[in-house]
Design a protein around this motif. Structure first.
Motif, PDB file in Angstrom:
ATOM      1  N   GLY A   1       1.407  -1.182  -0.354  1.00 54.13           N
ATOM      2  CA  GLY A   1      -0.033  -0.038   0.089  1.00 54.13           C
ATOM      3  C   GLY A   1       0.323   1.300  -0.030  1.00 54.13           C
ATOM      4  N   ALA A   2      -0.065   1.710  -0.231  1.00 52.64           N
ATOM      5  CA  ALA A   2       0.956   3.454  -0.160  1.00 52.64           C
ATOM      6  C   ALA A   2       1.626   3.799   0.984  1.00 52.64           C
ATOM      7  CB  ALA A   2      -0.186   4.755  -0.469  1.00 52.64           C
ATOM      8  N   LEU A   3       1.936   4.768   1.496  1.00 52.63           N
ATOM      9  CA  LEU A   3       2.880   5.506   2.608  1.00 52.63           C
ATOM     10  C   LEU A   3       1.864   6.547   3.380  1.00 52.63           C
ATOM     11  CD1 LEU A   3       6.563   4.503   1.629  1.00 52.63           C
ATOM     12  CD2 LEU A   3       5.307   3.544   2.365  1.00 52.63           C
ATOM     13  N   ARG A   4       1.670   6.862   3.821  1.00 51.53           N
ATOM     14  CA  ARG A   4       0.493   7.532   4.427  1.00 51.53           C
ATOM     15  C   ARG A   4       1.122   8.908   4.872  1.00 51.53           C
ATOM     16  NH1 ARG A   4      -2.396  10.157   8.144  1.00 51.53           N
ATOM     17  NH2 ARG A   4      -4.945  10.062   7.547  1.00 51.53           N
ATOM     18  N   LEU A   5       0.663   9.744   3.408  1.00 52.31           N
ATOM     19  CA  LEU A   5       0.689  11.043   4.169  1.00 52.31           C
ATOM     20  C   LEU A   5      -0.529  11.870   4.697  1.00 52.31           C
ATOM     21  CD1 LEU A   5       2.423  12.358   0.747  1.00 52.31           C
ATOM     22  CD2 LEU A   5       3.787  11.930   2.884  1.00 52.31           C
ATOM     23  N   ASP A   6      -1.631  12.033   4.468  1.00 50.47           N
ATOM     24  CA  ASP A   6      -2.649  12.508   5.148  1.00 50.47           C
ATOM     25  C   ASP A   6      -3.835  11.669   4.702  1.00 50.47           C
ATOM     26  OD1 ASP A   6      -2.861  13.592   2.585  1.00 50.47           O
ATOM     27  OD2 ASP A   6      -2.776  14.985   2.866  1.00 50.47           O
ATOM     28  N   ASP A   7      -5.229  12.380   4.983  1.00 53.89           N
ATOM     29  CA  ASP A   7      -6.874  11.244   4.677  1.00 53.89           C
ATOM     30  C   ASP A   7      -6.574  11.206   3.025  1.00 53.89           C
ATOM     31  OD1 ASP A   7      -6.414  10.476   7.266  1.00 53.89           O
ATOM     32  OD2 ASP A   7      -8.364  12.237   7.724  1.00 53.89           O
ATOM     33  N   LEU A   8      -6.324  11.633   2.130  1.00 49.80           N
ATOM     34  CA  LEU A   8      -6.371  11.952   0.939  1.00 49.80           C
ATOM     35  C   LEU A   8      -4.744  11.045  -0.469  1.00 49.80           C
ATOM     36  CD1 LEU A   8      -7.574  12.289  -1.540  1.00 49.80           C
ATOM     37  CD2 LEU A   8      -6.672  14.563  -1.054  1.00 49.80           C
ATOM     38  N   PHE A   9      -3.551  11.930   0.958  1.00 44.35           N
ATOM     39  CA  PHE A   9      -2.106  11.085  -0.325  1.00 44.35           C
ATOM     40  C   PHE A   9      -1.534  10.744   0.085  1.00 44.35           C
ATOM     41  CE2 PHE A   9      -3.751  15.459  -1.819  1.00 44.35           C
ATOM     42  CZ  PHE A   9      -3.559  15.722  -3.236  1.00 44.35           C
ATOM     43  N   GLY A  10      -0.974   9.690  -0.448  1.00 44.34           N
ATOM     44  CA  GLY A  10       0.342   8.748  -0.028  1.00 44.34           C
ATOM     45  C   GLY A  10       1.495   8.915  -0.526  1.00 44.34           C
ATOM     46  N   LEU A  11       2.818   7.456  -0.952  1.00 48.49           N
ATOM     47  CA  LEU A  11       3.122   7.969  -1.559  1.00 48.49           C
ATOM     48  C   LEU A  11       3.878   6.628  -2.439  1.00 48.49           C
ATOM     49  CD1 LEU A  11       6.509  10.082   0.641  1.00 48.49           C
ATOM     50  CD2 LEU A  11       5.524  10.578  -1.590  1.00 48.49           C
ATOM     51  N   HIS A  12       4.374   6.737  -3.249  1.00 48.60           N
ATOM     52  CA  HIS A  12       4.300   5.584  -3.626  1.00 48.60           C
ATOM     53  C   HIS A  12       5.370   4.625  -2.867  1.00 48.60           C
ATOM     54  CE1 HIS A  12       6.052   1.932  -6.229  1.00 48.60           C
ATOM     55  NE2 HIS A  12       5.209   1.998  -7.160  1.00 48.60           N
ATOM     56  N   PRO A  13       4.974   3.476  -2.721  1.00 52.16           N
ATOM     57  CA  PRO A  13       5.418   2.304  -1.931  1.00 52.16           C
ATOM     58  C   PRO A  13       7.271   2.343  -1.592  1.00 52.16           C
ATOM     59  CG  PRO A  13       4.197   0.831  -3.398  1.00 52.16           C
ATOM     60  CD  PRO A  13       3.720   2.219  -3.309  1.00 52.16           C
ATOM     61  N   GLN A  14       7.764   2.667  -2.842  1.00 50.65           N
ATOM     62  CA  GLN A  14       8.780   2.518  -3.232  1.00 50.65           C
ATOM     63  C   GLN A  14       9.597   3.535  -2.040  1.00 50.65           C
ATOM     64  OE1 GLN A  14      10.758   0.399  -4.181  1.00 50.65           O
ATOM     65  NE2 GLN A  14       9.410  -1.061  -4.910  1.00 50.65           N
ATOM     66  N   PHE A  15       8.877   5.011  -2.039  1.00 52.69           N
ATOM     67  CA  PHE A  15       9.027   6.137  -1.912  1.00 52.69           C
ATOM     68  C   PHE A  15      10.001   6.281  -0.105  1.00 52.69           C
ATOM     69  CE2 PHE A  15       7.639   8.007  -5.636  1.00 52.69           C
ATOM     70  CZ  PHE A  15       9.337   8.526  -5.774  1.00 52.69           C
ATOM     71  N   ARG A  16      10.743   5.308   0.265  1.00 52.26           N
ATOM     72  CA  ARG A  16      10.738   4.761   1.842  1.00 52.26           C
ATOM     73  C   ARG A  16      11.657   5.978   2.436  1.00 52.26           C
ATOM     74  NH1 ARG A  16      10.634  -0.523   0.163  1.00 52.26           N
ATOM     75  NH2 ARG A  16      12.888  -0.260   0.039  1.00 52.26           N
ATOM     76  N   PHE A  17      12.713   6.858   1.908  1.00 49.91           N
ATOM     77  CA  PHE A  17      13.494   7.733   2.852  1.00 49.91           C
ATOM     78  C   PHE A  17      12.751   8.889   2.637  1.00 49.91           C
ATOM     79  CE2 PHE A  17      16.490  11.686   1.747  1.00 49.91           C
ATOM     80  CZ  PHE A  17      16.898  11.171   3.037  1.00 49.91           C
ATOM     81  N   LEU A  18      12.060   8.727   1.363  1.00 53.10           N
ATOM     82  CA  LEU A  18      10.714  10.443   1.477  1.00 53.10           C
ATOM     83  C   LEU A  18       9.743  10.477   2.400  1.00 53.10           C
ATOM     84  CD1 LEU A  18      10.398  11.075  -2.552  1.00 53.10           C
ATOM     85  CD2 LEU A  18      12.044  12.184  -0.665  1.00 53.10           C
ATOM     86  N   GLN A  19       8.760   9.114   3.096  1.00 52.45           N
ATOM     87  CA  GLN A  19       8.677   9.441   4.149  1.00 52.45           C
ATOM     88  C   GLN A  19       9.231   9.307   5.095  1.00 52.45           C
ATOM     89  OE1 GLN A  19       6.842   5.599   5.027  1.00 52.45           O
ATOM     90  NE2 GLN A  19       4.561   5.762   5.869  1.00 52.45           N
ATOM     91  N   GLU A  20      10.252   8.690   5.428  1.00 55.38           N
ATOM     92  CA  GLU A  20      11.066   9.349   6.845  1.00 55.38           C
ATOM     93  C   GLU A  20      11.282  11.047   6.944  1.00 55.38           C
ATOM     94  OE1 GLU A  20      14.358   6.631   6.691  1.00 55.38           O
ATOM     95  OE2 GLU A  20      13.234   5.233   6.139  1.00 55.38           O
TER      96      GLU A  20
END
Lengths: 402, 465
Positions: free
Chosen positions: A79-98
């Motif tokens: 699944g997407a890496l959560r940013l908020d209730d609407l948007f996430g990051l692509h699951p490959q963007f792990r560093f971006l999520q951190e």
């Protein structure tokens, strides 16, 4: 011959390198007004699929339109890496999520340049030139911005560097810039180099280029020079060199490099697959950039931008065709992040641009202008010179830590 | 009357750089020397080891089938050893093709024709950025481009757009008409919606024919994409990709969008393959296409900012001759501007390497060493990073780092071959009247024969055309 060569180097470009210590002192007194700030622009050529990079998983039309390309909601497998209730990051963007969690990443969604057709080449031209019409300018906005920075900020001979053999349009213009690419070929001996410099002393262009190249080689550092990418990551060399340039206090403040392979007309893949692998490689490269920049990361902002987005719906070959609105990223230790900036238009048929693309609601020049004003110390009055015909596009504020 | 400046221009600006003796051979009539190269069928690259596209695709199809079988029966570690990696098939083909191409370019006595050939190959670019193209880029150039550079533009265009390499590169081979027989069946059976991929249609209009300002709209792109649904390749796998002769152009009726389509205000009601052919014929004769091709030719052979009158003339000749390419080339040779501009264009890495090879008659002892030369100088053969092909202005190539790479390579050649070459004598033979006094003096004062050769290859007048 060595002393002569040194003389030539200094004469051509290198004076500031030798005087690095002195310049450093000057810069420190300007901390916070642009003197210490670093900016890296990553040009993603080929039109990045913004709906894959920053999936609006909460949009009711998203899964239906995207079919096999849809990224599942956060929590689901892949699944997407959560940013908020609407948007996430692509699951490959792990560093971006951190980075988002650490408040060092701002995500823009449904953004675009002023260009509204669908040619890569014209789209990239507008993205880089910063003017409204393709091919109307031989200089790029980033270079014009460098030229507009106050002299008082203190600079080496080159304020910017292009990583790659040649200088992209964004970085071409009145301000002197360096370019650098990794090599496997042996270095020339100083005597031969000196004679070539003499041969070029009557040729302004080649003379200047040779001087730039020598200055750049000495700055990229021994680690980077003479080695080609060895590891898995295609960006390894370029990252090492970028960090080498920008972590050097006497070096350039702005770097630009290209990434390619984003034109995913077929077999794009969802969470895994072709595009996911490229996102993963980019994510790893950005993580590595942070590590290698060390203490400089604190003053760094990275803009990752593309010429336009892709169709909202999956096409007939498991990919997406050229579109309009897309996503962009602003990352770095200097960034006041942890937010998604988007006036999300939605994906309902009636709101799509020309019934097919994400409708752009944010002019990406607002991000560029905000970055130049609040991070790079470009005076407000110069912003409309850097971006002609952009009076209606207000700089986005509060993008950077106070 | 011998015209030595014109000879230097003919061999350098129109050609691939002089080989020793070439300047003398063309000095009597440089324009005639160029025109003579347009006579007779274009040379073929006839190296027996090189495979056709069809053979390559058939091999790929076979290997994929074998690998599928292996995977089905054997999920363990042995599988990894047993499966043939397609890259191992593509790479030797690529090395062979790049080397054969360089051999021809370095030795041809029709260098203007070879420049033209490479111009078209880049105009209709495919790129090894897509893995499978590594296996077919060379055969594409040999099959679709080379035989057609002395025909009409329409003939060249038709050969390119139906070649499997182009259909693969720009994804058309499995673009499916949404109302085609197959799409209807898939919808019925599996609720699966198949559809078009507009990549090839857009790039044909934007890059291959009309140009980006050629007056087409998104609706034209979409309609044209429907027109060319079914333009595909035989035996590219299972399911909708089965059928046809492996690796040959194959029109798949069952994925072709039925019905009339309107492109650029004209409606095309033909059934099947003829519909796309009609659109291509009209595109080939569109005035916007004439202007686009004229601009590109003039930019390539005359100057980055081509003189408007040259573009106007070439464009008119293109239209009036129905796109007869030799007529257009002759009009190009006749442009006064081509003979009067100073040496302004920085050679691309590709052309720089070829000109060095021609000047030195470098033996190719180890083919595997050829492709990395182009890659190290920033222009790996057939690898532009977009379907627009390599850019064609000096500013795209004259970066500091690019220049340095070129000098390092020049020095490597100098070290390797300097002992056998007298650079002082060679210089006037390859540069003619463009050889400057500065360079001449630098060569005579060089510390060694090797250094002299490096300096010759580094000289400003050898860097430009």
């Amino acid at each position: 011959m060595e002393p002569l060569l040194m003389k030539r180097r200094r004469f051509l470009r290198g004076a500031a390198l030798a005087a690095g210590g002195a310049l450093l002192t000057t810069r420190l007194s300007f901390a916070g007004t642009g003197g210490d700030s670093r900016l890296i622009v990553v040009i993603m050529r080929g039109a990045v699929d913004g709906l894959a990079a920053v999936p609006p998983y909460g949009d009711p039309d998203y899964a239906r339109l995207r079919g096999g390309l849809a990224i599942a909601a956060p929590g689901a497998t892949d699944g997407a890496l959560r940013l908020d209730d609407l948007f996430g990051l692509h699951p490959q963007f792990r560093f971006l999520q951190e980075s988002f969690a650490a408040g060092e990443l701002t995500v823009f969604q449904a953004t675009a340049t002023a260009y509204r057709e669908r040619s890569h080449f014209d789209g990239q031209d507008v993205l880089e030139s910063g003017v409204l019409v393709p091919h109307a300018s031989q200089t790029g906005w980033l270079n014009r911005a460098l030229a507009a920075q106050p002299k008082s900020l203190g600079h080496g001979a080159e304020r910017g560097v292009a990583l790659g053999s040649n200088v992209p349009l964004m970085m071409r213009g009145p301000a002197a810039v360096a370019s650098w690419a990794p090599t496997k070929l042996a270095e020339l001996d100083p005597d031969t180099l000196q004679r070539i410099a003499d041969l070029y002393s009557h040729d302004p262009l080649l003379g200047a280029r040779l001087g730039d190249a020598q200055a750049a080689d000495s700055m990229a550092g021994d680690d980077a020079s003479g080695m080609m990418a060895a590891g898995n990551n295609r960006y390894e060399e370029v990252i090492r060199a970028t960090a080498g340039f920008l972590a050097n206090d006497a070096g350039p403040r702005v770097a630009v490099f290209d990434t390619t392979g984003w034109d995913t007309h077929a077999n794009e893949g969802g969470a895994r697959g072709q595009l996911g692998n490229r996102f993963g490689a980019l994510d790893g490269a950005l993580r590595s950039l942070k590590t290698q920049l060390g203490a400089t990361w604190r003053n760094t902002a990275i803009l990752a931008v593309t010429e336009f987005g892709r169709t909202a719906a999956v096409n007939g070959t498991g990919g997406s065709d050229h579109g309009t609105g897309t996503a962009a990223f602003l990352l770095g230790g200097a960034v006041h992040g942890g937010k998604v900036i988007s006036d999300w238009p939605g994906l309902a048929a009636a709101t799509l641009y020309q019934q097919r693309d994400v409708k752009p609601t944010l002019d990406v020049r607002a991000v560029f202008k905000g970055t130049l004003a609040d991070h790079m110390g470009v005076p407000a009055g110069a912003l409309d010179v850097v971006f002609p015909d952009s009076e209606g596009v207000r700089p986005l504020r509060d993008l950077f830590r106070a | 009357m011998r015209d030595s400046t014109a000879a230097a221009i003919a061999t350098n600006r129109f050609g691939l750089g002089a080989r020793p003796g070439e300047l003398a051979a063309c000095a009597a009539d440089p324009r005639g020397w160029l025109e003579a190269q347009l006579k007779g069928p274009p040379p073929r690259i006839a190296e027996p080891a090189l495979q056709s596209t069809a053979a390559m695709v058939a091999t790929i199809d076979q290997v994929r089938a074998q690998n599928r079988q292996l995977r089905a029966g054997n999920p363990g570690a042995e599988l990894i050893a047993a499966v043939t990696k397609l890259g191992e098939i593509y790479r030797p083909a690529y090395v062979g093709e790049v080397t054969a191409r360089l051999r021809l370019a370095a030795s041809t006595e029709r260098p203007f024709l070879e420049r033209i050939t490479q111009f078209w190959s880049n105009h209709f670019a495919v790129s090894v950025d897509k893995a499978i193209i590594l296996g077919v880029a060379g055969s594409y150039e040999r099959e679709a481009i080379r035989p057609n550079v002395l025909g009409s533009f329409q003939q060249l265009l038709m050969a390119v757009e139906r070649h499997p390499a182009m259909l693969l590169y720009l994804d058309n081979f499995r673009s499916v008409g949404p109302d085609s027989m197959l799409a209807a069946r898939a919808q019925e059976r599996a609720g699966k919606a198949l559809g078009i991929n507009e990549n090839l249609a857009r790039e044909i209009m934007e890059l291959h024919t009309l140009g980006v300002d050629g007056g087409y709209t998104q609706a034209d792109v979409t309609a044209f994409a429907k027109v060319i649904t079914g333009w595909s390749i035989g035996a590219m796998g299972k399911g909708i990709q089965a059928g046809g002769v492996p690796g040959e152009f194959f029109f798949r009726t069952n994925i072709h969008e039925p019905g009339t389509q309107t492109v650029l205000g004209r409606s095309y009601s033909q059934d099947g393959l003829g519909q796309g052919q009609s659109v291509l014929v009209d595109l080939a004769h569109n005035p916007a296409t004439a202007r686009h091709i004229a601009t590109q030719l003039a930019r390539h052979f005359i100057a980055d900012e081509p003189p408007p009158e040259a573009v106007t003339t070439l464009s008119r000749v293109f239209l009036h001759s129905d796109g007869d390419l030799p007529t257009v080339y002759r009009a190009l040779i006749a442009q006064e501007a081509a003979w009067s501009q100073p040496l302004g264009k920085f050679k691309t890495p590709n052309d720089y390497v070829i000109s060095a090879w021609r000047a030195l008659e470098v033996p190719i002892d180890d083919a595997r060493k050829v492709p990395p030369v182009f890659a190290n100088l920033g222009q790996r053969v057939w690898s532009p990073n977009s379907p627009a092909g390599w850019p064609d202005r000096s500013a795209d190539w004259d970066g500091a780092s690019a220049l340095m790479q070129r000098l390092r390579w020049a020095d490597e050649l100098g070290q390797r071959l300097g002992a056998e070459v007298n650079a002082v004598q060679l210089a006037p033979q390859i540069l003619g009247t463009t050889l400057s006094d500065n360079t001449r003096v630098a060569l005579t004062r060089a510390a060694s024969a090797a250094q002299a050769l490096t300096l010759l290859l580094a000289a400003p007048e050898f860097m430009r055309r």
